[in-house]
Design an enzyme around this catalytic site. Structure first.
Site, PDB file in Angstrom:
ATOM      1  N   ASP A  36     -25.026   7.464   4.567  1.00 40.29           N
ATOM      2  CA  ASP A  36     -24.122   8.451   5.152  1.00 40.29           C
ATOM      3  C   ASP A  36     -23.779   8.137   6.602  1.00 40.29           C
ATOM      4  O   ASP A  36     -23.081   8.906   7.252  1.00 40.29           O
ATOM      5  CB  ASP A  36     -24.738   9.850   5.073  1.00 40.29           C
ATOM      6  CG  ASP A  36     -24.498  10.499   3.712  1.00 40.29           C
ATOM      7  OD1 ASP A  36     -23.964   9.786   2.832  1.00 40.29           O
ATOM      8  OD2 ASP A  36     -24.832  11.676   3.537  1.00 40.29           O
ATOM      9  N   ASP A 295      24.408   5.944  17.091  1.00 40.10           N
ATOM     10  CA  ASP A 295      23.433   5.462  16.117  1.00 40.10           C
ATOM     11  C   ASP A 295      22.682   6.617  15.465  1.00 40.10           C
ATOM     12  O   ASP A 295      22.391   6.590  14.274  1.00 40.10           O
ATOM     13  CB  ASP A 295      22.431   4.525  16.801  1.00 40.10           C
ATOM     14  CG  ASP A 295      23.063   3.182  17.101  1.00 40.10           C
ATOM     15  OD1 ASP A 295      24.101   2.888  16.501  1.00 40.10           O
ATOM     16  OD2 ASP A 295      22.529   2.455  17.942  1.00 40.10           O
ATOM     17  N   GLY A 430      15.668   0.394   8.644  1.00 33.74           N
ATOM     18  CA  GLY A 430      16.136   0.428   7.269  1.00 33.74           C
ATOM     19  C   GLY A 430      17.613   0.125   7.178  1.00 33.74           C
ATOM     20  O   GLY A 430      18.078  -0.575   6.276  1.00 33.74           O
ATOM     21  N   LEU A 431      18.380   0.637   8.148  1.00 35.95           N
ATOM     22  CA  LEU A 431      19.801   0.371   8.177  1.00 35.95           C
ATOM     23  C   LEU A 431      20.067  -1.108   8.390  1.00 35.95           C
ATOM     24  O   LEU A 431      20.931  -1.709   7.750  1.00 35.95           O
ATOM     25  CB  LEU A 431      20.450   1.194   9.289  1.00 35.95           C
ATOM     26  CG  LEU A 431      21.932   0.937   9.570  1.00 35.95           C
ATOM     27  CD1 LEU A 431      22.766   1.292   8.352  1.00 35.95           C
ATOM     28  CD2 LEU A 431      22.394   1.735  10.776  1.00 35.95           C
TER      29      LEU A 431
END
Length: 564
Positions: A36, A295, A430-431
């Protein structure tokens, strides 16, 4: 029974470890078996602490279960006090040790150690890490303020001094707590408010005894500090400031609430804030202006799913919807203690809250909603990566990259700047990938392309397509325009593998299609970034069909053909 690989929260004794590790001169004796001790890694690897947590484990083994494990507890407690000399001792047990019912807190209380002992009874099988941290902090504050709570002494007045507050709730392994405390301290200083105590992060037991000397408590993280703040209100009549200053709007509300609770004029700061306006001078944060840039407006209406602890989910939903223009299509939390607040928030945005600690439920929901951005924990980061969706981490649980070396708060006006960068840039990337996919066949963006901004290594253009129309001379401005006849298709011969009757290779006619003026004009209406592909597909289709002249009809026939 479901076997899980990931969990959003650890057992409650890990929450107690977070409190002990956040403070100075506090030690935690944990009755736990070998194995633990794994929780040490959370603090040294993820939080990058330069020392082990102040925890002593009894580390009993299987062979000890047949004997007197209570003696192991008392020896460990005495050794910890002798070695570390803490001002306050926490004593508890892990989920495994809970089964053998040694009650280590009571054992330590009976040892007359001469320091405050806080016995912790944390039900490991029904509660989780954040609850354990909140309960530990609550019991710690109650124990250290026990004498002051009995005397009911009047709270100090404010004559001759500035107002002061306590910042409660920041812990190790919280989300950006270190920087949030620094940012809120600066924010309060700007309106003339001092910080009396910040706890548990950075405090010692003597600091906790000074908590009632403040004029109010700021509940920075309700998951950790709400129960303590409520007790301080009942016992010492201390008001609580409950607005969590994450986002521009919430930061403005926080300043207004501080001014209202403490009776301060905060117009010097709020007077420069112009809600609804968008310019660099309309706020202390750049977010209102940046979120309206070209943007950022491209991202307006993006479908976002939000999941995490209750505090950050509620704050993130407001920012996403009201400050960045995203569309909240789903939200939820793993924190059942905050379920009511998150459900109320979900109702505000017309969605149903997802209350679960099963990451598979979250993954299924993200896939079904077809979201375009995920705001979540490191668990959602993995989920989003598998689904190919941008993601930004907004809440615990976290990983090493979410404990940055740089100053990176979430609260206050500077926190709003950090949030804009962290949330918007994943979508921007992503763009970019989307555009690269569309341009991947363009000669300027191919694998062998040289940097286009360097003249000396400018990429060579391919030969002009045979079907391209002849260029119009530059000096023909005064020349009457005469419609050109449609060019004739080019017929060429090519050898085939088939043999003719004479035994010589037979020649088959290959048609190289050309564009009619109306076909070329219609092609020009197609966006430039996909025009090249449309031209190539149409010419390929025309050649396959034996069409020599590409008209408007041919263009749309090709489009329909490749669209099927």
């Amino acid at each position: 029974m479901q076997l899980t690989l990931w969990t959003y929260e650890g057992p409650p004794h890990v929450g107690a470890m977070r409190i002990a590790t956040s403070m100075r001169d506090v030690h935690y004796v944990l009755h736990a078996p070998q194995g633990d001790t794994y929780a040490d890694l959370l603090f040294t690897m993820i939080e990058r602490q330069d020392k082990r947590p102040p925890v002593t484990y009894t580390t009993f083994q299987a062979r000890d279960l047949g004997g007197d494990t209570a003696n192991i507890v008392t020896r460990a407690v005495q050794d910890a006090v002798d070695r570390f000399r803490p001002k306050t001792l926490l004593v508890g047990e892990s989920c495994t040790a809970e089964l053998i019912q040694d009650n280590p807190g009571s054992l330590a209380m009976g040892m007359n150690l001469g320091i405050p002992i806080v016995p912790l009874e944390l039900p490991s099988y029904s509660k989780k890490e954040n609850w354990g941290a909140a309960e530990t902090f609550y019991q710690l504050v109650r124990t250290l303020l026990l004498e002051r709570s009995k005397t009911r002494e009047p709270r100090p007045g404010r004559e001759g001094r500035r107002p002061r507050v306590n910042l409660l709730g920041g812990t190790i392994l919280g989300f950006r707590c270190r920087d949030d405390i620094a940012e809120v301290t600066k924010l309060l200083a700007s309106i003339g408010v001092d910080v009396n105590v910040s706890a548990p992060l950075g405090a010692d037991p003597d600091d906790l005894r000074r908590i009632p000397d403040a004029d109010a408590n700021v509940c920075l993280y309700p998951e950790i500090a709400l129960s303590t703040c409520s007790w301080l209100t009942r016992t010492f009549q201390m008001p609580v400031i409950t607005t969590v200053p994450i986002g521009v709007g919430a930061t403005r509300d926080f300043i207004a609430e501080v001014g209202r609770v403490l009776g301060l004029d905060v117009s010097a700061v709020l007077g420069g804030e112009l809600p609804g306006a968008a310019s660099l001078g309309s706020s202390h944060s750049r977010m209102p202006w940046y979120s309206r840039s070209v943007d950022a407006t491209y991202l307006t209406g993006k479908r976002v799913f939000i999941f995490g602890d209750g505090t950050h989910v509620v704050a993130a939903a407001r920012i996403a919807s009201e400050e960045l223009g995203f569309k909240v299509v789903g939200l939820g939390t793993y924190s059942r203690e905050m379920a009511r607040e998150v459900k109320a928030c979900a109702e505000k945005y017309g969605v149903t809250a997802l209350i679960t600690d099963d990451y598979l439920d979250v993954e299924r929901t993200v896939a079904e909603l077809q979201v375009e951005l995920v705001l979540g924990t490191q668990m959602e980061r993995h989920i989003a990566k598998r689904l190919g969706v941008p993601c930004s981490v907004i809440s615990t649980p976290i990983h090493v990259q979410d404990v940055p070396a740089r100053y990176s708060p979430q609260m206050g006006f500077e926190g709003a700047n950090v949030i804009f960068d962290a949330w918007v840039h994943p979508l921007m990337m992503g763009l970019e990938e989307h555009l690269l996919q569309m341009f991947r066949e363009d000669f300027e963006f191919g694998d062998g392309a040289a940097p286009s901004h360097l003249h000396s290594v400018a990429p060579s253009k391919p030969d002009a397509p045979a079907s391209a129309l002849a260029r119009v001379p530059q000096d023909t401005a005064s020349t009457p325009v005469v419609p050109e006849p449609a060019p004739a298709p080019v017929h060429t011969s090519a050898a085939t593998t088939a043999s003719g009757a004479s035994g010589a290779p037979a020649a088959t006619e290959v048609v190289t299609p050309v564009w009619s003026p109306d076909g070329e004009k219609e092609l020009g209406k197609i966006p430039f970034f996909v025009r090249g592909k449309a031209r190539r597909n149409t010419e390929k289709y025309a050649a396959a069909q034996g069409i020599g002249l590409i008209t408007v009809e041919t263009l749309y026939e090709a489009k329909a053909h490749y669209g099927r």
